[in-house]
Design a protein around this motif. Sequence first.
Motif, mmCIF file in Angstrom:
data_model
loop_
_atom_site.group_PDB
_atom_site.id
_atom_site.type_symbol
_atom_site.label_atom_id
_atom_site.label_comp_id
_atom_site.label_asym_id
_atom_site.label_seq_id
_atom_site.Cartn_x
_atom_site.Cartn_y
_atom_site.Cartn_z
ATOM 1 N N ARG A 181 0.729 -1.515 0.088
ATOM 2 C CA ARG A 181 0.393 0.087 -0.140
ATOM 3 C C ARG A 181 0.782 1.484 -0.484
ATOM 4 N NH1 ARG A 181 -1.316 4.620 3.164
ATOM 5 N NH2 ARG A 181 0.169 2.978 4.732
ATOM 6 N N GLU A 182 1.476 1.286 0.634
ATOM 7 C CA GLU A 182 2.626 2.665 1.527
ATOM 8 C C GLU A 182 3.303 2.279 -0.429
ATOM 9 O OE1 GLU A 182 6.103 3.134 4.551
ATOM 10 O OE2 GLU A 182 4.839 2.194 4.597
ATOM 11 N N ALA A 183 4.029 1.765 -0.725
ATOM 12 C CA ALA A 183 4.740 1.710 -2.116
ATOM 13 C C ALA A 183 3.886 2.606 -3.697
ATOM 14 C CB ALA A 183 5.279 0.487 -2.613
ATOM 15 N N LEU A 184 2.609 1.232 -3.151
ATOM 16 C CA LEU A 184 1.760 1.831 -4.110
ATOM 17 C C LEU A 184 1.056 3.623 -5.120
ATOM 18 C CD1 LEU A 184 -0.151 -0.972 -5.139
ATOM 19 C CD2 LEU A 184 1.610 -0.553 -6.409
ATOM 20 N N VAL A 185 1.051 4.126 -3.383
ATOM 21 C CA VAL A 185 0.754 5.667 -3.117
ATOM 22 C C VAL A 185 1.823 6.074 -3.679
ATOM 23 C CG1 VAL A 185 -0.004 7.043 -1.384
ATOM 24 C CG2 VAL A 185 -1.171 4.947 -1.151
ATOM 25 N N ALA A 186 2.800 5.907 -3.272
ATOM 26 C CA ALA A 186 4.025 7.403 -4.104
ATOM 27 C C ALA A 186 4.527 6.444 -5.413
ATOM 28 C CB ALA A 186 5.379 5.737 -3.545
ATOM 29 N N VAL A 187 4.413 5.406 -6.231
ATOM 30 C CA VAL A 187 4.333 5.075 -7.470
ATOM 31 C C VAL A 187 2.670 5.749 -8.220
ATOM 32 C CG1 VAL A 187 3.737 3.584 -9.299
ATOM 33 C CG2 VAL A 187 5.531 3.357 -7.217
ATOM 34 N N LEU A 188 1.603 5.740 -7.645
ATOM 35 C CA LEU A 188 0.181 5.930 -8.002
ATOM 36 C C LEU A 188 1.136 7.669 -8.243
ATOM 37 C CD1 LEU A 188 -2.357 3.678 -6.771
ATOM 38 C CD2 LEU A 188 -1.379 4.001 -9.194
ATOM 39 N N GLY A 189 0.884 7.933 -6.948
ATOM 40 C CA GLY A 189 0.879 9.516 -6.970
ATOM 41 C C GLY A 189 1.855 10.743 -7.565
ATOM 42 N N TRP A 190 3.491 9.733 -8.146
ATOM 43 C CA TRP A 190 4.186 10.265 -8.911
ATOM 44 C C TRP A 190 4.487 9.879 -10.418
ATOM 45 C CZ3 TRP A 190 6.767 7.522 -13.356
ATOM 46 C CH2 TRP A 190 7.277 8.025 -14.127
ATOM 47 N N ALA A 191 3.170 9.086 -10.739
ATOM 48 C CA ALA A 191 2.613 8.719 -11.732
ATOM 49 C C ALA A 191 1.093 10.200 -12.465
ATOM 50 C CB ALA A 191 2.015 7.732 -12.452
ATOM 51 N N PHE A 192 0.261 9.866 -11.690
ATOM 52 C CA PHE A 192 -0.350 11.476 -11.836
ATOM 53 C C PHE A 192 0.182 12.538 -11.933
ATOM 54 C CE2 PHE A 192 -3.790 7.990 -10.032
ATOM 55 C CZ PHE A 192 -3.809 7.827 -11.320
ATOM 56 N N ARG A 193 0.887 12.631 -10.847
ATOM 57 C CA ARG A 193 1.734 14.190 -11.028
ATOM 58 C C ARG A 193 2.648 14.643 -11.983
ATOM 59 N NH1 ARG A 193 2.662 12.852 -5.325
ATOM 60 N NH2 ARG A 193 4.985 12.591 -6.200
ATOM 61 N N THR A 194 3.251 13.695 -11.699
ATOM 62 C CA THR A 194 4.803 14.321 -12.663
ATOM 63 C C THR A 194 4.395 13.646 -14.429
ATOM 64 O OG1 THR A 194 6.038 11.944 -12.476
ATOM 65 C CG2 THR A 194 5.860 14.536 -11.095
ATOM 66 N N GLN A 195 3.849 12.615 -14.561
ATOM 67 C CA GLN A 195 3.877 11.916 -15.998
ATOM 68 C C GLN A 195 2.599 12.407 -16.770
ATOM 69 O OE1 GLN A 195 7.221 10.210 -16.869
ATOM 70 N NE2 GLN A 195 7.307 11.968 -14.927
ATOM 71 N N GLY A 196 1.566 12.682 -16.410
ATOM 72 C CA GLY A 196 0.474 13.253 -17.498
ATOM 73 C C GLY A 196 -0.055 12.575 -17.385
ATOM 74 N N ILE A 197 -0.174 11.215 -16.679
ATOM 75 C CA ILE A 197 -1.557 9.976 -17.004
ATOM 76 C C ILE A 197 -2.462 10.378 -16.100
ATOM 77 C CG2 ILE A 197 -1.960 7.988 -15.752
ATOM 78 C CD1 ILE A 197 0.569 7.169 -17.684
ATOM 79 N N HIS A 198 -3.812 9.836 -17.074
ATOM 80 C CA HIS A 198 -4.982 10.552 -16.004
ATOM 81 C C HIS A 198 -5.800 9.179 -15.563
ATOM 82 C CE1 HIS A 198 -9.011 11.943 -16.063
ATOM 83 N NE2 HIS A 198 -9.215 11.452 -16.625
ATOM 84 N N ARG A 199 -5.273 8.317 -16.033
ATOM 85 C CA ARG A 199 -5.940 6.601 -15.624
ATOM 86 C C ARG A 199 -4.678 5.546 -15.718
ATOM 87 N NH1 ARG A 199 -10.430 3.482 -16.474
ATOM 88 N NH2 ARG A 199 -9.801 1.306 -17.051
ATOM 89 N N ILE A 200 -5.196 4.924 -15.064
ATOM 90 C CA ILE A 200 -4.270 4.012 -14.551
ATOM 91 C C ILE A 200 -5.089 2.617 -14.013
ATOM 92 C CG2 ILE A 200 -2.067 2.674 -13.097
ATOM 93 C CD1 ILE A 200 -1.098 5.560 -12.329
#
Length: 187
Positions: free
Chosen positions: A114-133
């Motif tokens: 959970r801790e790891a995925l919160v970081a990865v998902l947040g990174w993707a949405f904030r910095t990579q222009g990702i809208h949907r995972i």
Amino acid sequence: MSLTAFPELKTERLILRELAHADAPAMAAMHADHEAMRHWGAAPLDTEVAAHDFIARCRVGWQWSPPVMRWGIARQGGGPLLGSCGLFNRDMRWHRCTLGYELARGAWHQGYMREALVAVLGWAFRTQGIHRIDALIHPDNAASLRLAQYLGFRIEGRLREAAFWGDRFHDMELLGLLASELRAFPN
């Protein structure tokens, strides 16, 4: 968005870092637990040779366009690899990608993924222009389904015989998470 270096992420207890060939023994041991890896979605990486091959692909994948990201998950204080997680099948025209993850049995039920995925998902949405995972999870993988839903993913349907491993086809649950739906968690 191209990356100039592999993005290292830190959480309260974890470091998410580029996989290293030194992780091969821990990865092979994790995948040698065939019962724990029964929903991995491919042949397990249960030999050091297979683990090294996977790590080698991961070490160059983040440089591709679009990138294929895979983080090694370890405790900040050191120790063996606990698992890995990553983003792949990235389509920047559609601003989407797919999430995958696995965790060694000895690290289960401690909140590490959970801790790891919160970081990865947040990174993707904030910095990579990702809208949907997206996440594709085997219907029998109750713990993974619970975790994804806890993070805000919604089950959108079952894909019949969409995956093939272990000499047979498997149904998969399709889950989706939009940038606006990621649950906020306290540090």
